[in-house]
Design an enzyme around this catalytic site. Structure first.
Site, mmCIF file in Angstrom:
data_model
loop_
_atom_site.group_PDB
_atom_site.id
_atom_site.type_symbol
_atom_site.label_atom_id
_atom_site.label_comp_id
_atom_site.label_asym_id
_atom_site.label_seq_id
_atom_site.Cartn_x
_atom_site.Cartn_y
_atom_site.Cartn_z
ATOM 1 N N MET A 41 3.738 33.529 -45.118
ATOM 2 C CA MET A 41 3.697 34.885 -45.642
ATOM 3 C C MET A 41 4.476 34.990 -46.949
ATOM 4 S SD MET A 41 2.530 37.918 -45.237
ATOM 5 C CE MET A 41 2.596 38.509 -46.935
ATOM 6 N N LYS A 42 5.594 34.293 -47.036
ATOM 7 C CA LYS A 42 6.398 34.320 -48.263
ATOM 8 C C LYS A 42 5.619 33.740 -49.440
ATOM 9 C CE LYS A 42 10.005 34.365 -51.022
ATOM 10 N NZ LYS A 42 10.350 35.610 -51.760
#
Length: 312
Positions: A187-188
């Site tokens: 997600m980062k």
């Protein structure tokens, strides 16, 4: 084991509970120092370790933290250890140094922007000795790290998330449990693709506006306050428009690293990355032309894009 510390009194309402959880922190850089300061300020016993720069360690000792003389000693002293490092090679090196001191049941939390493949590999390796691993990368800037209002995206089992969430809450205002180990880092990378894609677009738009005779101030007067305005736009333009060279202290080298990790993730998923590759190439040009220093920040990309287009 030798620990150096200044005695402090834990807050009465939290001390009895928190004294049972000993927290370690490795990586006291632009983000890590503010995060660690919030951990100790909000009542957790904290142990830190110096790498090159002693100033953050001395500051944290003054706030009540203890200092471990080695990473193995830090591991022996702590139940939960946070890592805030440059990337997967540094995380792998630090985990290897911590490993001799880790006890079964301990939790390592990687707040770096790391390669999810490496994250999953480390988690499997540590699980073999009974140690838990979680990924909890960050979003926002050092200003929010000190304010305790970072965003955090976590990859962990529900049980591990329940253990680390209260500690993360000392330095994060928004915490999202994304899924299992590695999902926080995935997600980062998506988050940074979007923000760094914006940076490449802003830098190119500034160069084009200069070339066609539209002053940067005029460009900004149209965008600011409109639908395309956002916090990242404002910190980027604070450099381009106002000359604030430290408006967004995230290095070009880290941006380049993150986009390479994203490209690797996309390759594994067999996803075409026309936009991500274009953004990465903008940062590649900056890296190849002197933008790889510790004080070369993402908004400075506008300088390199201007140079590429013959703009002074």
């Amino acid at each position: 084991m030798k620990l150096r510390r200044r005695d402090v009194t834990l807050p009465q309402t939290l001390g009895a509970i928190m004294a049972q959880v000993r927290v370690g922190f490795v990586g006291l850089g632009l983000m890590g120092q503010g995060m660690a300061a919030n951990i100790v300020a909000k009542g957790y016993p904290l142990v830190v370790h110096a790498h090159r720069n002693r100033a953050p360690v001395e500051d944290l000792i003054a706030r009540g933290a203890a200092e471990a003389t080695s990473l193995a000693d830090l591991a022996r002293a702590c139940d939960v250890i946070f890592l805030c490092l440059s990337g997967s090679p540094q995380v792998t090196e630090v985990v290897a140094a911590l490993k001799p001191g880790l006890a079964p049941g301990a939790v390592l939390v990687d707040c770096s922007t790391s390669d999810p493949v490496v994250t999953e590999s480390l988690a499997r390796d540590l699980a073999a000795i009974g140690v838990n691993f979680a990924d909890a990368p960050l979003s926002r800037t050092p200003k929010e790290a000190w304010a305790g209002t970072l965003d955090c995206m976590v990859g962990a089992t529900p049980e591990v998330f329940a253990r680390i969430q209260p500690i993360i809450a000392t330095w994060a205002g928004k915490i999202v449990h994304i899924g299992g180990v590695g999902d926080g880092h995935r997600m980062k990378l998506l988050n940074n693709f979007i923000s760094l894609g914006y940076a490449a677009i802003y830098a190119e738009a500034i160069a084009l506006s200069e070339k066609v005779g539209i002053p940067i101030a005029a460009l900004d007067s149209v965008i600011r306050g409109g639908r395309m305005d956002c916090g990242f736009y404002q910190t980027f333009m604070a450099c381009a428009l106002e000359g604030n060279r430290e408006s967004h202290r995230f290095t070009i080298s880290n941006a380049y690293k993150d986009l390479r990790y994203l490209e690797s993730m996309a390759n594994d998923a067999k996803v075409v990355t026309s936009m991500a590759s274009a953004a990465k190439n903008a940062f590649t040009y900056a890296m190849a032309n002197g933008g790889d220093g510790p004080a070369d920040y993402v908004p400075h990309l506008a300088d390199f894009t201007a140079k590429l287009n013959g703009i002074p």
